[in-house]
Design a protein around this motif. Structure first.
Motif, mmCIF file in Angstrom:
data_model
loop_
_atom_site.group_PDB
_atom_site.id
_atom_site.type_symbol
_atom_site.label_atom_id
_atom_site.label_comp_id
_atom_site.label_asym_id
_atom_site.label_seq_id
_atom_site.Cartn_x
_atom_site.Cartn_y
_atom_site.Cartn_z
ATOM 1 N N CYS A 184 0.067 3.967 0.848
ATOM 2 C CA CYS A 184 -0.143 4.768 2.254
ATOM 3 C C CYS A 184 0.600 4.359 3.606
ATOM 4 N N CYS A 185 0.358 3.140 3.907
ATOM 5 C CA CYS A 185 0.782 2.498 5.134
ATOM 6 C C CYS A 185 1.615 1.425 4.836
ATOM 7 N N CYS A 230 -4.199 -0.180 0.137
ATOM 8 C CA CYS A 230 -5.110 -1.112 0.874
ATOM 9 C C CYS A 230 -6.524 -0.944 1.055
ATOM 10 N N ARG A 271 1.436 -1.426 3.946
ATOM 11 C CA ARG A 271 1.122 -2.988 4.136
ATOM 12 C C ARG A 271 1.081 -3.714 3.041
ATOM 13 N N CYS A 292 -7.168 1.918 3.854
ATOM 14 C CA CYS A 292 -6.548 3.176 3.519
ATOM 15 C C CYS A 292 -7.613 3.711 2.319
ATOM 16 N N CYS A 328 0.982 -1.115 0.046
ATOM 17 C CA CYS A 328 -0.020 -0.050 0.063
ATOM 18 C C CYS A 328 0.898 1.272 -0.105
HETATM 19 ZN ZN LIG Z 1 -2.677 1.125 3.427
#
Ligand SMILES: [Zn+2]
Ligand SMILES: [Zn+2]
Length: 80
Positions: free
Chosen positions: A10-11, A32, A13, A35, A8
């Motif tokens: 953003c995070c 993900c 993951r 997010c 992901c």
């Molecule tokens: Zn994410």
């Protein structure tokens, strides 16, 4: 052909090719589900396009057409 990016943006993951939680835009910016649905409200922060579930590549095809290993992590766009 989709790159099937591994995580992901953003995070960070992990989003393996068989994951049901991967979401992509038309440029294959990859997020993900958590997010995409909460922080991003279904819109890609990079291009403004819609985020949709990423199709899963069948295992026998993955052997011949493997997923990308290049991870993209750009959390700056995810804190709006
Ligand atoms: Zn994410
Ligand atoms: Zn995008």
């Amino acid at each position: 052909m989709l790159e099937l990016r591994p995580g992901c943006e953003c995070c960070d993951r992990d989003l393996p090719p068989g994951s049901e939680d991967a979401r992509i835009c038309s440029f294959e910016c990859t997020f993900c589900r958590a997010c995409a649905e909460t922080a991003l409200h279904g819109r890609c922060p990079n291009c403004g396009g819609e985020l949709v579930p990423r199709p899963r590549r069948p295992a026998d095809k993955l052997a011949k057409f493997p997923a990308s290993g290049s991870r993209v992590h750009k959390p700056a766009g995810c804190r709006s």
